[in-house]
Scaffold this motif. Sequence first.
Motif, mmCIF file in Angstrom:
data_model
loop_
_atom_site.group_PDB
_atom_site.id
_atom_site.type_symbol
_atom_site.label_atom_id
_atom_site.label_comp_id
_atom_site.label_asym_id
_atom_site.label_seq_id
_atom_site.Cartn_x
_atom_site.Cartn_y
_atom_site.Cartn_z
ATOM 1 N N ASN A 53 0.806 -1.211 0.000
ATOM 2 C CA ASN A 53 0.000 0.000 0.000
ATOM 3 C C ASN A 53 0.845 1.270 0.000
ATOM 4 O O ASN A 53 0.504 2.272 -0.623
ATOM 5 C CB ASN A 53 -0.926 -0.028 1.223
ATOM 6 C CG ASN A 53 -1.729 1.226 1.369
ATOM 7 O OD1 ASN A 53 -2.258 1.737 0.408
ATOM 8 N ND2 ASN A 53 -1.824 1.724 2.582
ATOM 9 N N LEU A 54 1.957 1.250 0.744
ATOM 10 C CA LEU A 54 2.887 2.378 0.823
ATOM 11 C C LEU A 54 2.220 3.676 1.301
ATOM 12 O O LEU A 54 2.630 4.773 0.926
ATOM 13 C CB LEU A 54 3.576 2.608 -0.530
ATOM 14 C CG LEU A 54 4.481 1.469 -1.000
ATOM 15 C CD1 LEU A 54 4.993 1.733 -2.404
ATOM 16 C CD2 LEU A 54 5.640 1.258 -0.039
ATOM 17 N N GLY A 55 1.165 3.546 2.116
ATOM 18 C CA GLY A 55 0.526 4.716 2.711
ATOM 19 C C GLY A 55 -0.254 5.585 1.756
ATOM 20 O O GLY A 55 -0.664 6.703 2.091
ATOM 21 N N SER A 85 0.895 2.567 -5.557
ATOM 22 C CA SER A 85 0.211 1.443 -4.932
ATOM 23 C C SER A 85 0.219 0.204 -5.825
ATOM 24 O O SER A 85 0.423 -0.916 -5.358
ATOM 25 C CB SER A 85 -1.233 1.843 -4.606
ATOM 26 O OG SER A 85 -1.877 0.850 -3.846
ATOM 27 N N SER A 217 3.476 9.711 3.019
ATOM 28 C CA SER A 217 3.026 8.333 2.819
ATOM 29 C C SER A 217 4.007 7.287 3.335
ATOM 30 O O SER A 217 3.598 6.282 3.921
ATOM 31 C CB SER A 217 2.744 8.064 1.337
ATOM 32 O OG SER A 217 3.940 8.054 0.587
ATOM 33 N N THR A 221 3.538 4.109 5.818
ATOM 34 C CA THR A 221 3.741 2.715 5.417
ATOM 35 C C THR A 221 4.428 1.939 6.530
ATOM 36 O O THR A 221 4.001 0.849 6.924
ATOM 37 C CB THR A 221 4.619 2.646 4.154
ATOM 38 O OG1 THR A 221 3.996 3.401 3.121
ATOM 39 C CG2 THR A 221 4.806 1.209 3.698
#
Length: 482
Positions: A53-55, A85, A217, A221
């Motif tokens: 997802n990596l925020g 994403s 982000s 994460t």
Amino acid sequence: MTRGASLFIGGKGVNNALRFLINLLLTRGLGTSQYGIYALGSTIMTISYGLANLGTDQSILRFIPEYDGDRANQNRVLGLASLTSFLGGVLAAAALYALAPVVTELTLGTPLLTDVLRLFAIILPINSLINIIKSLFKSLELPEYQVILENALPAIRLLAVGIALFVGASVVGVVAAIVVGFVLAFGFALMLAFSRTSFRPTLGNSRENLIEFYDFSLPLTVSQMGTILQRRIDILMVGFFLSGSAVGIYNIASVLSNFLLLPLTAFSQLFPPIASRLYANGERDELNSLYTRVTRWSFTLALLPTLGAALYTEEVLSIFGEDFADGGVVLSLFVLGQLTNVVVGPSGYVLMMTGHQYLTLVNEWTLGILNIVFNYLFITEFGFIGAALATALTLTAINVVRIVQVWYIEQLLPYSLKFLKPIAAGLGAGAVMYGLRFVLSGFPLLVVGGAAGAVVFVAGLVVLGIENEDREFFATVLPIGG
């Protein structure tokens, strides 16, 4: 906020019913051992998604409202989030596919788990893009479309699981059907996004935009991975130390306890973008008022089902099969842990939306590591009951830390004497529900006790006096006027 919560409560009620039916079909159709394989595979996919997802979903919630009126910048944020994403999902999927045999050897040791993990890997990039679209609707404060999308996926999954079990599929066939369901759900999500919004993802972000985006982000994460260590690593460790049956029983108790978060989850749908806007505009009093109301409303609405789950644990678990009733103590511990989540309200979102994402990162990882340590110590001593105890203690600790930090850093506190009314009503309802245990048992106790508790709880709130702000809320949520 109330409009969003009312739509989400109705939609989430349908969503929870669909998820309940999915788990009911899986437990009844697969049994404890194969359901445990499914649960462990699903948990590992969730952990992998935390990496993929990596925020980006939280970044959309932060920057789409912040760039209100600047559509070009909003489209670039959406494009950057989608690309990030998706690529993260592809990399995570490749890693999960390659490492599936290793994970199987370290946990349950059955080849079925390898097949299940490799099928779940296919879902990762698809799920990443679905969640981007969900976050877009959430950031635009369009809860009706978010609700539609939230319910479409479990509805399709329920159909897929039902068909697979009807034709006699094993856990591998069931997961394959779920993969097909995710593909169909993504097509629907894409159609909804393009038909209901004018947003079109683009790239071409400036260096400053990239730095701002990833500065927000990427810490989230790492923070989300800490959250997973708190909330999902316990199932992975149960799979490592115990059996597939233990994983199945443990997971169903975890799933049931998560239903108690429905009210808080409902109000949290629109809380982050609204909180971000209020904080950016310097409207601290309005932010604290919103924070206080959301916390009290969430607590009030969650209290009765919490009492039911705590007092009728064996009766609730028996719905899924007699073997699952062994998880009564596990469910009770989970209920206590989730109650602390509700009591502190959206404190985690307050920290994130007021620019304290690095503090959130430290919180999640510190307590995530503690959760691993506690799980190791308690599982080896008490089995899956020890895992539930470790997770409940960790949830309590993180929530105490969050509420103290919000008060200390931002001088925001979501409590007032108005909390005493739902507490008093809850005590009365709990006494009646407990007393009925002496005259009823099984499913009749669940139905009669739940209904009697609801009547006493609502009557208690009315007798003690409903606040004016609560009357406005329920007049909006329930179309009764007033």
